[in-house]
Enzyme design. Structure first.
Site: not given
Length: 502
Positions: A226, A305, A389, A393, A426
């Protein structure tokens, strides 16, 4: 007794307000420290007369011509060096978030009816799915692909292609119509879709549909979860460094048609309930001539990562269940893994974006805890001082709740993410662009505003992108915004019900 408690409560509130203004004053003092230090010098210079300056000039016997030549030469050299070495600025010309046809809307009742009609789920499994939907924070107008609404559900490769073509080409058509850019000027194409990777690739489908030029730099990102949209933005930025006066097209979507799970493993059923149809197209450019009409300037990209850690790597996995049915398994460690990845990402992002006042407070807290072993809570920087702002996700209600709490964000800051989750569900990597579209539709974006997009996904990865608004966005002049026709209905109150897992 009651009067005493009320008085104490009032005093606590007043102390909190005082502390707030003390911190605000500290922030402004540190942020403007350089100007405050320069103030005495400015005052001193202001008291110098023209005669004083002429006297100083003659005292050192300087030639006006020689000084002028030296200054001019130095200026030219520095300007040449600056323009030669400075990185090319990257601008977001415009973007488009795809709004599917109303015939593809899927209410909670429709979803449950489709699940029941498959005859592949037990009663316990159906009850579990119903509970997830009730606690998801979803409304009744999310979208699903045509294949998922058929009776019986019959997923095929042809229908999956039809799904991604509808979303990708729909978003790109809207984007090209808004920008008026000639497709032959596009030098980079990056498409990301995690779970559907046909041959030819999705990026090749885009090249073929729009007849892009033969030397196009085309990339197709699969299996990256995502957060892949922000990875695509970062990749496009890097590719534009080697191209002058070019455009980069970034397309983010996900395909559900071939990824419907028909088994009874609960950890693999959640994705059935949560993923919805959607996609977005973004046009970046490094043409300085396009700065005037671009919406945003790309300021920072930061990728984290955690795949080296086995628990992080295995928390979201596509695999077969006991019955050899393929689905996406979500580990119980997902929330903890996501929290750790987000923490790492924002810790690295902080020094790049936070004002000096917040960095000093964080450093002082760190030294107190680590060096002097003082018992105090870890100081969480106030990211509201760095951004106007924030787009997080919309992966699930639970993660949004945790981020809101941990970063001390307001309901106003969380509104774009929560309303996107409610209205569109989603939509994987494209959710960030529905959130930005919501912010624009509300008329909240002003010139100079700073915007933070943060996303997380399988791998496990957490990525951030920072933008600065180059102009005030007038919602009345925006075309093809998916929120335009219904923005007055939002925000909608979503009842507080404990979420399940995500």
């Amino acid at each position: 007794m009651g009067t005493s408690e009320e008085k104490q409560s009032m005093e606590n509130k007043q102390d909190g307000v005082r502390l707030k203004y003390v911190k605000l004053g500290y922030h402004y003092l540190i942020s403007n420290a350089m100007y405050i230090c320069l103030l005495p010098i400015i005052v001193a210079l202001a008291h110098l007369s023209i005669e004083d300056l002429v006297h100083l000039f003659h005292q050192h016997q300087l030639s006006l011509v020689s000084v002028t030549l030296v200054c001019t030469g130095l200026t030219v050299c520095l300007a040449t060096l600056y323009f030669a070495l400075r990185p090319r600025e990257v601008y977001l010309l415009d973007f488009s978030a795809f709004k599917p046809d109303p015939s593809l809307m899927v209410s909670r009742e429709t979803f449950m009816r489709q699940s029941k009609d498959t005859n592949s789920f037990s009663e316990e499994t159906l009850a579990f799915q119903r509970k997830i939907l009730e606690r998801s924070g979803y409304g009744q107008k999310t979208y699903a692909p045509e294949a998922a609404l058929e009776v019986p559900i019959d997923p095929t490769m042809a229908k999956a292609r039809k799904e991604v073509e509808m979303v990708m080409f729909g978003a790109i058509d809207q984007l090209l119509a808004k920008t008026g850019v000639n497709v032959k000027d596009i030098g980079v194409v990056v498409v990301n879709c995690s779970l559907f990777n046909p041959t030819p690739s999705l990026s090749a489908m885009v090249v073929n549909r729009y007849k892009l030029r033969g030397n196009i730099l085309s990339y197709n990102l699969g299996g990256m979860g995502c957060s892949a949209s922000l990875i695509s933005i970062d990749l496009a930025k890097r590719l534009l460094k080697d191209q002058s006066n070019s455009y980069a097209l970034v397309v983010s979507t996900e395909s559900m048609t071939l990824n419907w799970y028909g088994g009874n493993n609960r950890s693999m059923l959640i994705t059935n309930c949560l993923f919805r149809l959607g996609g977005a197209a973004v046009l970046l450019t490094n043409r300085s001539s396009e700065r005037r009409r671009s919406k945003y300037q790309l300021m920072q990209t930061l990728r984290t990562h955690k795949g080296a850690d086995d628990k992080s790597f295995k928390c979201v996995v596509q695999q077969e269940d006991e019955s050899k049915k393929v689905g996406i398994m979500l580990s119980r460690d997902l929330m903890a893994v996501a929290g750790e990845a987000i923490k790492t990402n924002i810790t690295m992002l902080g020094p790049l974006v936070l004002p000096l006042s917040e960095q000093l407070l964080f450093l002082a807290n760190l030294i107190g805890r680590k060096v002097f072993k003082m018992k105090m809570k870890q100081y969480v920087p106030d990211f509201k001082l760095a951004f106007e702002h924030i787009c997080i996700h919309a992966g699930g209600r639970g993660v949004l709740d945790q981020i809101e709490k941990n970063l001390a964000l307001t309901r106003w800051h969380m509104e774009p993410s929560r309303m996107t989750l409610y209205r569109f569900g989603n939509t994987s990597s494209s959710s960030l662009w529905y959130e930005l579209a919501y912010t624009e539709a509300k008329g909240r974006v002003r010139k100079g505003d700073r915007l933070w997009q943060i996303a997380f996904g399988s791998g496990f990865k957490c990525n951030s992108v920072v933008w600065r608004a180059l102009r005030t966005i007038d919602p009345n002049k925006e075309k093809s915004n998916p929120w335009t026709d219904e923005i007055e209905e939002f925000p909608i109150h979503v009842p507080d019900i404990s979420p399940i897992l995500v």
